[in-house]
Design a protein around this motif. Structure first.
Motif, mmCIF file in Angstrom:
data_model
loop_
_atom_site.group_PDB
_atom_site.id
_atom_site.type_symbol
_atom_site.label_atom_id
_atom_site.label_comp_id
_atom_site.label_asym_id
_atom_site.label_seq_id
_atom_site.Cartn_x
_atom_site.Cartn_y
_atom_site.Cartn_z
ATOM 1 N N TRP B 90 11.414 -4.562 -7.521
ATOM 2 C CA TRP B 90 10.118 -5.098 -7.945
ATOM 3 C C TRP B 90 8.966 -4.273 -7.372
ATOM 4 N N PHE B 93 8.672 -1.242 -9.442
ATOM 5 C CA PHE B 93 8.074 -1.548 -10.750
ATOM 6 C C PHE B 93 6.560 -1.711 -10.637
ATOM 7 N N TYR B 97 4.611 1.175 -12.610
ATOM 8 C CA TYR B 97 4.252 0.763 -13.974
ATOM 9 C C TYR B 97 3.008 -0.118 -14.047
ATOM 10 N N LEU B 98 2.715 -0.822 -12.957
ATOM 11 C CA LEU B 98 1.586 -1.748 -13.027
ATOM 12 C C LEU B 98 0.396 -1.382 -12.121
ATOM 13 N N ASN B 99 0.291 -0.112 -11.769
ATOM 14 C CA ASN B 99 -0.892 0.356 -11.025
ATOM 15 C C ASN B 99 -1.149 -0.319 -9.688
ATOM 16 N N PHE B 100 -0.092 -0.809 -9.057
ATOM 17 C CA PHE B 100 -0.271 -1.359 -7.715
ATOM 18 C C PHE B 100 -0.209 -0.215 -6.706
ATOM 19 N N GLY B 101 -1.002 -0.323 -5.632
ATOM 20 C CA GLY B 101 -0.866 0.613 -4.522
ATOM 21 C C GLY B 101 0.285 0.197 -3.624
ATOM 22 N N GLU B 104 -0.087 -2.945 -1.754
ATOM 23 C CA GLU B 104 -0.313 -4.215 -2.468
ATOM 24 C C GLU B 104 0.966 -4.890 -2.938
ATOM 25 N N VAL B 108 3.729 -9.597 -3.221
ATOM 26 C CA VAL B 108 4.156 -10.048 -4.550
ATOM 27 C C VAL B 108 5.672 -9.959 -4.672
ATOM 28 N N LEU B 124 15.705 -4.551 -15.328
ATOM 29 C CA LEU B 124 14.545 -3.900 -14.714
ATOM 30 C C LEU B 124 14.975 -2.563 -14.114
#
Ligand SMILES: [Mn+2]
Ligand SMILES: [Mn+2]
Ligand SMILES: [Mn+2]
Ligand SMILES: [Mn+2]
Lengths: 227, 227
Positions: B90, B93, B97-101, B104, B108, B124
């Motif tokens: 996760w 991912f 793919y979701l622009n998290f640093g 961050e 989550v 996944l």
DNA sequence: TTAATTTGTTAGTCATAGCTAACTTTTTTA
DNA sequence: TAAAAAAGTTAGCTATGACTAACAAATTAA
């Protein structure tokens, strides 16, 4: 101190109750929803709903008088819509990117919808290029919580001779969804109602050069637009 | 009735305790882990760990004698590894793919790792084309639960003059990770230890034509391979 | 080797969120 | 309009998983 929507201080259960109320009251279009109806919908005891409703009233997400029907406040609705947005975005992701069938996504989305991260859901939305419908044809609320709730016309409510288009299906039953796929129905399918049998409410329908007889219960779970 | 690994009958808490034990005992390489150490690590009271350990012993995921140290059974380890796999996939991912640093993703992922769906995590994995390292450089266990646990050498354990490569970083502190990025360090960075100051354990390092002085605490959270 | 400290355990409390059983209020039916 | 049925409420129980306070065992230091 304005309108502080404390999205992060809600438990999974509280969220589920608000969503259920919203789906009965607003998406389902019921004029009035009572405690026992909610209990039925959530498959918990009336005592459990009664208890939770008290909490949600204290938090001002729900309004009701003693022995009266249940209503959602604007904040209650707002939380429910955000949950529905998450649920439908996740279902869409699972179907479109992770090879899930439309009958496999609901249970997983029921878990994923409770993940708390504003960024996660908005980035997922962006990643999929802002889809507007989920795999079952249901409209996905946008980041502002706006979406068009189309009134649900069931296939079973139509008269003989009616021609319609399949708009969406109830997503909660795996066996129902498998059955829909199996007989060859899909979103956008054009369906003609050939016969409505009074005896048991069963319906004979025609689509894709096929004829099928389905039960009233089946028709109750298929939502259409008459054309 | 063989080895029925009831992955789905564990609560979020039970999973978290098993993962914590695994990270202390196996990934962390501690020879012995006691009740209070576990409590410390999980930031709960010793009474809470004591209570949970009883449950995990009853379910045969943990073994220990009264007043003795804690051990994981093979099943306990297996559950922990699956959780670690989910966590790291996760995180990957979210970053890729979701622009998290990289600072961050941990919180989550702590939520996402508890989503119960074998298919979800394996799809996944496939979707990302089977990544082997997470954003912090940690190895991702494969679908069979196999992975190479490299012994962790901290930057702070090196002698003056040592040259090393940054392999992984502790992912749990947002401020630490931001700091690492800020000074220009990244995975694979080549670092030379210029000076180790006995007074406070602070370390002067050189990398990318830069010199920086970092604390011992900083060095404890940076894992390297000497070259 | 005794005393102090650390570590681990137990008892009892709290919050959340389910449940059943008994009860009250409201609505429907006869 | 009185009885029956349905809907809603309350009390009291359970399980999970936190907590504190008090206590016991093991380890370390004096
Ligand atoms: Mn769904
Ligand atoms: Mn859906
Ligand atoms: Mn992490
Ligand atoms: Mn990581």
């Amino acid at each position: 101190m304005t309108n502080k929507l404390n999205l992060n201080n809600l438990t999974k259960s509280e969220e589920d109750y608000l969503k259920a109320l919203f789906q009965l009251l607003i998406e389902g279009g019921s004029a009035k929803v009572g405690n026992n109806q909610l209990a039925d919908y959530l498959k918990v005891s009336p005592a459990s709903t009664n208890n939770m409703i008290k909490k949600l009233k204290a938090k001002e997400y729900v309004v009701s008088e003693k022995y009266g029907k249940l209503e959602l406040t604007e904040e209650g609705k707002s939380i429910a819509v955000r949950l529905i947005r998450k649920h439908r975005l996740w279902e869409t992701f699972l179907c479109n990117y992770l090879n899930f069938g439309w009958d496999e996504v609901h249970d997983v989305a029921e878990q994923l919808e409770h993940i708390k991260s504003q960024k996660l859901i908005n980035e997922l939305d962006r990643f999929m290029d802002f889809p507007t419908k989920d795999p079952h044809g249901e409209v996905i609320p946008n980041a502002a919580g706006e979406y068009f709730i189309l009134p649900k016309t069931t296939l079973s409510s139509l008269e003989e001779g009616a021609i319609c288009q399949l708009i969406s299906v109830n997503d909660a039953s795996v066996t129902f969804l498998k059955y829909v796929s199996e007989i060859g129905l899909a979103l956008s399918s054009e369906i003609k109602v050939l016969e409505v049998r009074e005896f048991d409410g069963s319906i004979k329908i025609q689509f894709n050069n096929t004829e099928e007889t389905v039960t009233r219960k089946f028709g109750d779970n298929v939502f259409v637009k008459v054309i």
